[in-house]
Motif scaffolding. Sequence first.
Motif, PDB file in Angstrom:
ATOM      1  N   SER A  84       0.828  -1.210   0.000  1.00 58.12           N
ATOM      2  CA  SER A  84       0.000   0.000   0.000  1.00 58.12           C
ATOM      3  C   SER A  84       0.862   1.258   0.000  1.00 58.12           C
ATOM      4  O   SER A  84       0.523   2.248  -0.648  1.00 58.12           O
ATOM      5  N   ALA A  88       0.415   4.160  -2.922  1.00 60.15           N
ATOM      6  CA  ALA A  88      -0.288   5.350  -2.422  1.00 60.15           C
ATOM      7  C   ALA A  88       0.421   6.619  -2.900  1.00 60.15           C
ATOM      8  O   ALA A  88       1.641   6.625  -3.051  1.00 60.15           O
ATOM      9  N   PRO A  94      -1.482   5.269   3.797  1.00 60.21           N
ATOM     10  CA  PRO A  94      -1.671   3.899   4.295  1.00 60.21           C
ATOM     11  C   PRO A  94      -1.107   3.689   5.702  1.00 60.21           C
ATOM     12  O   PRO A  94      -1.654   2.903   6.469  1.00 60.21           O
TER      13      PRO A  94
END
Length: 160
Positions: A84, A88, A94
């Motif tokens: 993540s 991101a 995240p």
Amino acid sequence: MNWLLYALLGMFFAGFMILIFKKLTIENVKAEVILVFLFGFAFIFYLSQILITKTPVKINSYLIFLLILAAFFSYLANLLEVKSIGIAPNPAFPVGIFSLHTILVVIGSYFLFNSSVSIINILGIILGIIAIILLSLWKIYIFSLITKVNDKENKGKIQS
């Protein structure tokens, strides 16, 4: 050292670790590769610490079961967190959401270890959720609105 100092130092080093994770993913290093090296080197560091401090290692089968279970959860949590962070727009998004695991720890500690939960703790959880919404999800919402506006503006234009 007390627990608060350990936690503050851990927070400091974790912040640097997250930034390095983001840099590694920008360099196209896959999450699985990052974590293999991370845990390989961490194993060497921990083993060295045990040997240098002569820490006794006395583990029974029940504790081995708990360690395997913790390792499995660590594998999943770290893999998903690094993936993540890599995709991101800002690694803080995240990480902020990931930090909400504190809520699970507070609730689990109440039931498993009879830890106390006060109104202040509950208020802290609520404020933490609000902070994550304001920092992460709101930013994502604004980003999606900007993207939609740009898509509408470019819809009729011929792409060269």
